[in-house]
Design a protein around this motif. Structure first.
Motif, short mmCIF file in Angstrom:
data_model
loop_
_atom_site.label_atom_id
_atom_site.label_comp_id
_atom_site.label_asym_id
_atom_site.label_seq_id
_atom_site.Cartn_x
_atom_site.Cartn_y
_atom_site.Cartn_z
N SER A 1 5.45 -9.90 -7.69
CA SER A 1 5.77 -8.91 -6.65
C SER A 1 5.56 -9.45 -5.23
CB SER A 1 4.96 -7.65 -6.87
OG SER A 1 3.58 -7.95 -6.83
N ALA B 1 2.12 3.62 1.31
CA ALA B 1 2.54 2.67 0.27
C ALA B 1 4.02 2.81 -0.11
CB ALA B 1 1.67 2.86 -0.97
N ASP B 2 4.65 3.93 0.26
CA ASP B 2 6.08 4.06 -0.02
C ASP B 2 6.88 4.19 1.29
OD1 ASP B 2 5.22 6.54 0.73
OD2 ASP B 2 6.14 7.62 -0.95
N LEU C 1 9.99 2.05 0.98
CA LEU C 1 10.50 1.94 -0.39
C LEU C 1 11.99 1.58 -0.43
CD1 LEU C 1 9.40 2.24 -3.24
CD2 LEU C 1 9.96 4.66 -3.16
N TYR C 2 12.31 0.55 -1.18
CA TYR C 2 13.69 0.02 -1.37
C TYR C 2 14.25 -0.65 -0.10
CZ TYR C 2 13.64 3.40 -5.24
OH TYR C 2 13.30 4.15 -6.34
N VAL D 1 5.41 -5.83 0.39
CA VAL D 1 5.59 -5.13 -0.90
C VAL D 1 4.61 -3.97 -1.02
CG1 VAL D 1 4.05 -6.69 -2.20
CG2 VAL D 1 5.85 -5.46 -3.40
N LYS E 1 11.55 -4.16 -0.23
CA LYS E 1 12.27 -5.15 -1.03
C LYS E 1 12.03 -6.54 -0.46
CE LYS E 1 16.30 -4.76 -3.09
NZ LYS E 1 17.66 -4.29 -3.29
N HIS F 1 -8.84 3.78 -3.64
CA HIS F 1 -8.30 2.78 -4.57
C HIS F 1 -6.84 2.49 -4.25
CE1 HIS F 1 -11.81 2.91 -7.27
NE2 HIS F 1 -11.78 4.23 -7.18
N ASP G 1 -3.09 1.79 1.06
CA ASP G 1 -2.79 2.57 2.27
C ASP G 1 -3.94 3.52 2.66
OD1 ASP G 1 -2.51 4.44 0.27
OD2 ASP G 1 -0.41 4.92 0.72
N ARG H 1 -4.56 -6.15 -2.94
CA ARG H 1 -4.53 -4.89 -3.72
C ARG H 1 -5.93 -4.47 -4.11
NH1 ARG H 1 0.75 -6.48 -7.01
NH2 ARG H 1 2.21 -5.75 -5.41
N TYR I 1 -6.25 -1.49 -6.16
CA TYR I 1 -6.03 -0.40 -7.12
C TYR I 1 -7.24 -0.27 -8.04
CZ TYR I 1 -1.08 -1.31 -6.03
OH TYR I 1 0.12 -1.51 -5.42
N LYS I 2 -7.41 0.93 -8.57
CA LYS I 2 -8.49 1.15 -9.52
C LYS I 2 -8.32 0.19 -10.70
CE LYS I 2 -10.93 5.02 -11.50
NZ LYS I 2 -10.88 6.38 -12.00
N ARG J 1 -8.11 -3.02 -10.57
CA ARG J 1 -7.34 -4.21 -10.21
C ARG J 1 -8.11 -5.50 -10.48
NH1 ARG J 1 -2.31 -6.47 -9.34
NH2 ARG J 1 -2.57 -8.30 -8.05
#
Lengths: 163, 416
Positions: free
Chosen positions: B121, B185-186, B189-190, B216, B221, B273, B276, B380, B382-383, B385
């Motif tokens: 990613s 975080a979005d 997006l795209y 990302v 993208k 977690h 953002d 990152r 994330y929970k 991670r």
């Protein structure tokens, strides 16, 4: 046409580490992956999903890693399609490429309630909730992507094309 | 109407003028894969094609679990090495070389105006050199091996203009965390994200890389910036083929233009977690930490080593903290050693680990215990991670990580 009972988690940004942690990604076996699918979000997820049921989630579903194991784990758990408010882009690609149909509609996700039964039309992108009779539209897939999903994923699509 | 970078490059590669929303099929210049090459080769072998469309298109770097944590990861490496030999893939880098994105850059394979995809990613990193760099999945990497081709939806572009000069103690990691906290975080997006403005133009290569690398984390993208003079000088004599810089037209249509002034920016921390969940350091200062993870494709380059070594020089890491150090490549490690940074950092009590991704996706090498807190320079939090969902991960710049390692808690570098 797909039809099934839903499992709704109205949570945004469910990342690939929560869908399937990297330490379980040493395998590509759908059954082994499915056993750990979404376990950090709902420890009972894998045991309560029945074949053909539909996953309903919030914004940016599948953000994070490029791991294809994420949609494989979801499909392996028996889920026939995912309806989200939005998808992270690599998850979106991977889902199509492994033949997991996905539908994007924030309005539909807001309207779908616990234990609803939902019908999904891959060709038109139509989402229908049986209890409320409400209908929503996800942007229909371009033909090539429909063909990939219909073939069950990129590998079969390419094999069919060459044979 | 002019075109954005993304529209222009996808037009060039598809041989027609494209607009956002259109689906195109193109041939990328480079397709990268790492330890996941084992799984990808398995998919390739199902496709019924004997030979790769072009073995020179593929770059394979073993970095995600190196050296292997157990026999299963070891088998993935073995399968990958055998696949490389069988198909004559010349751009292969074994476990001693470093993190895929850094190795590709150092070897002159990341070039302006090219299309670079990776089964990772953080392949958005390549935009720091003016390439169209994006992450893809495994099946489609296998399909590129067989056919050379991949499909893309032409993205709309968000332009992010950065003005001002970084205050003391603040750098590009703080900037990208600030952007993530603002647009979420979005937020892209795209979309293609184009970083622009005088601040970007004047940044070092290592500092610039941090922004597209973490694009990302905004959902993007690609993350793109016009290669500056330092970047072009770096490529001089290093680039493995000729290239042409591609830039957005002055009258291109951007979906959105955002502006940030960094003159008053303070160090930023991403709290558990999500990437953002960003706060100014003043709000989390004093949070006790158990581990510092200094590494990753975001922040483990020579300039990061210089910063960390300068802080640690003559100091000792707090007795209750473990600091794990993972250089982003062998070349960076050797240079950091030659310049004395490695010596200084090790004398301070940090553990010098091997080059590679380390604990970044929780495979090994520094998984925290239940209830522990990690301050990390990666991308990152994330929970789970770092391999344990019962731990908390905060993200920061290398500078903040070094000060915090000494104190034993999240520390504002401006007060020290």
């Amino acid at each position: 046409m797909l039809r099934g009972k839903i499992h709704k988690y109205d949570v945004d940004n469910i990342d690939t580490d929560r869908i399937i942690p990297a330490r379980h990604c040493i395998t590509v076996d759908p059954e082994k992956l499915a056993a750990h699918c979404l376990e950090d979000l709902d420890p009972e997820f894998a045991s309560k999903v029945k074949e053909g049921e539909i996953l309903v989630v919030g914004e940016n579903f599948g953000c994070g890693s490029s791991r294809e194991n994420a949609p494989i784990a979801i499909k392996g758990a028996g889920i026939s399609a995912v309806v989200a408010k939005s998808f992270a882009r690599i998850f979106y690609r991977n889902s199509i490429n492994i033949g997991l149909p996905i539908f994007e509609s924030p309005e539909a996700v807001n309207e779908i309630k616990k234990d609803d039964i939902v019908s999904l039309d891959i060709t038109t992108g139509k989402i229908m909730i049986e209890s409320s009779k409400k209908e929503f539209n996800s942007a229909p897939f371009p033909q090539m992507m429909q063909d990939i999903i219909a073939a069950g994923g990129m590998v079969n699509y390419l094999k069919n094309k060459h044979s | 109407m002019g075109q954005t970078f993304a529209e222009k490059i996808l037009s060039k590669y598809s041989g027609k003028t494209v607009v956002p929303g259109e689906i195109v099929e193109i041939k990328p210049d480079i397709a990268m894969s790492h330890d996941n090459t084992a799984a990808i080769s398995g998919i390739f072998e199902q496709l019924g094609v004997d030979k790769l469309d072009d073995p020179d298109r593929h770059v394979i770097v073993l970095d995600h679990c190196t050296p292997p944590a157990n026999e299963k990861f070891a088998m993935n490496h073995k399968i990958t090495r055998n696949f490389v030999k069988k198909h004559g893939i010349k751009h292969f880098f074994d476990i001693e070389q470093g993190i895929c994105h850094q190795v590709i850059i150092e070897n002159g394979l990341c070039l302006p105006g090219t299309v670079m995809v990776g089964a990772d990613s953080h392949s958005t990193t390549y935009g720091a050199f003016g390439a169209f760099g994006t992450g893809i999945g495994r099946s489609e990497t296998a399909v590129i091996m067989a056919t050379g081709k991949i499909w893309f939806r032409v993205p709309e572009t968000i332009k992010i203009i950065i003005n001002g000069e970084f205050p003391e103690g603040v750098g590009s990691k703080d900037l990208i965390l600030k952007i993530a906290g603002e647009i979420k975080a979005d937020g892209a997006l795209y979309k293609a994200v184009e970083f622009a403005g005088p601040t970007i133009e004047n940044m070092t290569i290592s500092s610039r890389i941090v922004l597209p690398n973490m694009a990302v984390e905004l959902g993007a993208k690609i993350g793109y910036m016009i290669p500056n003079k330092e970047t072009l000088d770096y490529l001089d004599g290093r680039a493995q083929k000729e290239f042409e810089v591609v830039e957005s037209d002055p009258d291109a249509n951007f979906e959105k233009v955002l502006e940030f002034d960094i003159s008053d920016l303070v160090p930023q921390i991403a709290c558990p977690h999500t990437v953002d969940n960003v706060k100014p350091i003043t709000e989390v200062e004093g949070t006790k930490i158990d581990e510092v993870f200094f590494g990753s494709c975001t922040n483990a380059r020579l300039e990061d080593f210089e910063v960390v070594a300068a802080v640690l020089k003559g100091n000792q890491i707090h007795a209750d903290v473990r600091m794990l150090v993972f250089p982003a490549s062998k070349d960076i490690f050797l240079e950091a050693m030659r310049l004395g940074y490695v010596q200084t950092i090790a004398e301070a009590g940090a553990i010098i680990m091997n080059t590679g991704c380390g604990p970044c996706m929780g495979n090994h090498e520094g998984v925290p215990a239940d209830g522990e807190v990690v301050l990390a320079t990666n991308n990152r939090n994330y929970k789970g991670r770092l391999g344990n969902k019962e731990s908390d991960v905060y993200l920061s710049s290398p500078l903040v990580s070094a000060h915090s390692a000494i104190k034993g808690f999240i520390t504002d570098p401006r007060n020290n």
